[in-house]
Enzyme design. Structure first.
Site, PDB file in Angstrom:
ATOM      1  N   ASN A 432      44.790  16.418   1.967  1.00  4.11           N
ATOM      2  CA  ASN A 432      45.256  16.828   0.640  1.00  4.11           C
ATOM      3  C   ASN A 432      44.831  18.261   0.393  1.00  4.11           C
ATOM      4  O   ASN A 432      43.647  18.579   0.542  1.00  4.11           O
ATOM      5  CB  ASN A 432      44.616  15.920  -0.424  1.00  4.11           C
ATOM      6  N   GLU A 433      45.745  19.096   0.048  1.00  3.47           N
ATOM      7  CA  GLU A 433      45.426  20.425  -0.493  1.00  3.47           C
ATOM      8  C   GLU A 433      44.500  21.227   0.423  1.00  3.47           C
ATOM      9  O   GLU A 433      43.677  21.995  -0.075  1.00  3.47           O
ATOM     10  CB  GLU A 433      44.746  20.233  -1.857  1.00  3.47           C
TER      11      GLU A 433
HETATM   12  O1  AHR Z   1      45.002  16.344  -9.885  1.00  2.33           O
HETATM   13  C1  AHR Z   1      43.623  16.607  -9.895  1.00  2.33           C
HETATM   14  C2  AHR Z   1      43.146  17.270  -8.607  1.00  2.33           C
HETATM   15  O2  AHR Z   1      43.749  18.521  -8.475  1.00  2.33           O
HETATM   16  C3  AHR Z   1      43.518  16.560  -7.333  1.00  2.33           C
HETATM   17  O3  AHR Z   1      42.602  15.576  -7.011  1.00  2.33           O
HETATM   18  C4  AHR Z   1      43.480  17.660  -6.326  1.00  2.33           C
HETATM   19  O4  AHR Z   1      44.396  17.466  -5.290  1.00  2.33           O
HETATM   20  C5  AHR Z   1      43.783  18.898  -7.123  1.00  2.33           C
HETATM   21  O5  AHR Z   1      42.845  19.879  -6.888  1.00  2.33           O
END
Ligand code: AHR
Length: 710
Positions: A432-433
């Protein structure tokens, strides 16, 4: 994943770093942008007196281009007590006595007892006296008095809401070597009023699950402080998994979901559901990253009440939630019970008619939150280690869990859990990200393994597309650069995330107009204009006209975060706000709803004409589409403080009744709150549409015009 051999992919991997070394990083634009804008929405300035309204919007053709059927979906992460303490309807906090150092009182957190009761939490892992190896702690109680004594639990955060006439299902595991003279389950408020009661007859020497239904005699809001009391007569016993659920869950499912919150999801008609994160997938360290196998009890058999089950909530090991306060003894500690685990997630997708889009850990903890805890850069497993390969295996096994039959290990567990039919699965997000070599070298190992699996077991893996992360910021181009180098087979989708000011959304409505139509499609996995007020919602709506116009290459988009528990939260804004027994929807929610319940099949070409100053100081945004019934759907957004008149031309349209839904309010700072939950809510009306008609649009407004053509 589009096919390209692994060999050619690796060959490129070895040669491209040199090319990159001479390239300057460009954080302001996408490297795949082409020069050709999408030619479907034309803007023309005019001095002519041809029309007298502020704008002329002309539909140029009734045929356009198909857009994604999955465009508008949702992203569910356990942040802001969205799941435990929220959507998951368990009413008892720390039901399994597994809470630990994050919680005030640790294993006894959430529980209190009468003074004369002797009680403690026992760790049964040494002598195997536990319920099972994933749930080792249990409560040991001794009542040596002649009186009835009790333990009680007041639930999560602001407590329990009780409704008159409703049934509540209590379950608990008990055993007693010496017997106990009586055992009762009661619901009692702070003033001592009794709401419901039930008795459990004599209990056995070995752990056994006991279930009773309690019917509430009266209603109690959470402010009445109703608690679950487990009341014992003289004797000694052990107890674990003391649980209370309302019977009336979403779709009546056992171990189910809160109905009001689930209905709020249903009313958004989400085409897909991304889960479980977000940062919870990554963890601050790998230790508290979300593991889908934990969420189904790791597939261990659980023998109880004379039969063997798989995936029972009693077999799901608890995990710390990274959104909790890790360093203190908190009154509101944040643990993931996994009660709403991957099995319930797939069921929820089924119930909502949404496509599942699960995300798995890439063998790497959160680069932002992890760096704080682990030091730089994060908790990362060596890619040649067995431990790392286990993360890949877990992702492969998730596919088997969804699609495998009874001859497969994980398919058999799904079937044993009660779902014979496979769950649909086309996409899996890897990480993720995240960004940088530390991420991409791990991501590429997943690609390699999935390609191999697709050759070996095409029936399970050939349709699976991997989603690559692209970092946490709007200007990030990490994944796009990889794709430019290695080709479109690098990923099935690129997951973009951005949380930006409303002004950014307004000035970036054309972001995707110039994305390469032949490249990998976009998954806008997280976005929000950083407020729950009307200004932010209008900016999101304006931006969404751009998403929909580019719905051929933006395949999926989801706002984030989805839920905010108003009693305790870590992130705002959120789409849906709630507390015990109460839910209210943000204006951002209604924007999402207007778009997702009026989704077009095709975007059709249109021309917007206005005077020069109006078009330059852009405050009107629109996208025109047509659905499978040949209804024309106009999505209009007026961000100005003046109402506007729009001449709408639809060649050859016969006079017809059209349906208008508007969302608007007086001030940009207006927002929905618990005391005024519907300050800004959609309003339905109808108008007469014809070949040329004028629509008067209020200030600060999102409007959907649905115009039947048949
Ligand atoms: O949506 C909140 C957070 O924002 C998520 O967990 C993350 O992927 C992003 O930084």
């Amino acid at each position: 994943m589009k096919k390209r051999t692994l060999l050619s992919f690796l060959a490129l991997t070895l040669t491209v770093p040199l090319l990159f070394a001479c390239k300057k990083t460009d954080h302001t634009s996408n490297p795949l942008i082409t020069e050709v804008p999408t030619p479907t929405v034309t803007m023309q300035a005019t001095q002519s007196k041809e029309f007298i309204t502020d704008y002329l919007l002309t539909i140029d053709s009734m045929t356009g281009y198909d857009i994604s059927e999955l465009l508008y979906g949702l992203f569910l992460e356990d942040i802001n007590y969205a799941v435990d303490g929220g959507l998951y309807t368990e009413m008892v906090k720390n039901r399994s006595f597994e809470y630990g150092s994050m919680a005030k009182g640790e294993n006894l957190h959430g529980w209190s007892a009468d003074q004369d009761l002797e009680y403690r939490v026992t760790d049964g892992s040494l002598d195997h006296s536990y319920l099972n190896q994933n749930n080792t702690h249990y409560l040991s109680i001794r009542n040596t008095t002649e009186s009835e004594l009790s333990i009680k639990n007041s639930g999560f955060l602001d407590g329990m809401t009780i409704e008159e006439g409703a049934n509540y299902e209590f379950s608990g595991y008990f055993r007693s070597k010496e017997g106990i003279s009586s055992l009762q389950i009661l619901l009692i408020d702070e003033s001592g009023n009794l709401y419901a009661s039930a008795s459990i007859p004599e209990i056995t020497k070995e752990f056994r699950k006991y279930e009773v239904t309690l019917t509430a005699l009266a209603s109690a809001p959470s402010s009445f402080g109703v608690s679950l009391y487990v009341v014992f007569g003289k004797g000694q016993m052990d107890a674990d998994m003391l649980s209370l659920f309302p019977q009336d869950t979403y779709k009546g499912r056992k171990n189910g979901l809160r109905k009001d919150l689930s209905l709020a999801l249903e009313e958004l008609s989400p085409a897909f559901l991304r889960f479980p994160g977000g940062c919870v997938v990554e963890g601050e360290t790998l230790e508290n990253s979300y593991n889908w196998k934990n969420s189904i009890g790791n597939g261990i058999p659980f023998e109880i009440n004379g039969s063997v089950t798989y995936g029972d909530v009693a077999t799901r090991p608890l995990s710390e939630n990274l959104w909790g306060d890790q360093n203190s003894s908190s009154n509101h500690p944040y643990y993931m019970t996994y009660g709403l685990g991957f099995y319930e997630y797939f069921l929820l997708c089924e119930d909502l008619g949404s496509e599942p889009v699960p995300i798995v850990n890439a063998g790497l903890s959160c680069l932002i939150q992890g760096a704080r805890k682990v030091g730089t850069p994060a908790d990362a497993l060596p890619i040649d280690s067995e431990e790392f390969y286990q993360y890949i295996q877990d992702a492969l096994d998730l596919v088997e869990f969804c699609k495998g039959d009874e001859t497969t290990t994980w398919g058999a567990i799904r079937i044993a859990m009660g779902h014979k039919e496979p769950f649909p699965l086309n996409y899996i997000g890897i990480g993720n990200e995240q960004w940088g070599t530390i991420y991409f070298e791990r991501y590429e190992q997943f690609v390699k393994a999935f390609e191999k699996a697709a050759l070996e077991k095409p029936e399970l893996y050939k349709d699976i597309q991997l989603i690559v992360a692209n970092g946490p910021v709007a200007s990030d181009t990490y994944a796009w650069k990889k794709i430019k180098l290695y080709g479109t087979e690098y990923a099935g989708l690129v997951d973009e995330h951005y949380y930006m000011a409303p002004s950014w959304f307004l000035s970036n409505t054309k972001r995707y107009d110039s994305y390469d139509r032949n490249s990998v499609p976009v998954f806008l996995g997280e976005y929000a204009a950083k407020s729950n007020n009307l200004e932010a919602a209008l900016a999101e709506a304006a931006f969404m006209t751009g998403i929909e116009r580019n719905g051929d290459i933006v395949k999926l988009a989801s706002y984030a975060p989805l839920f905010g528990n108003s009693i305790s939260y870590q992130w705002t804004p959120d789409l849906i706000w709630f507390k015990s027994g109460v839910v209210w929807k943000s204006v951002n929610y209604y924007v999402q709803q207007l778009f997702s319940t009026n989704v077009a099949k095709q975007v059709i070409p249109s021309t917007l004409t206005g005077n020069q100053s109006k078009l330059t100081n852009e405050s009107f945004y629109q996208v025109c589409g047509i659905d499978e019934n040949q209804d024309i759907i106009l999505k209009l957004v007026n961000t100005s403080d003046k109402s506007i008149d729009i001449t709408i031309r639809i060649p050859e349209l016969k006079e017809t009744k059209a349906f208008v839904t508007t969302l608007s309010s007086e001030s940009l700072t207006d927002m929905n709150t618990v005391v005024n939950p519907k300050l800004i809510a959609p309003v339905d009306a109808s108008i007469i549409a014809s070949e040329e008609f004028i629509y008067q649009m209020p200030k600060y407004c999102v409007a959907i015009l649905r115009i039947p053509t048949k």
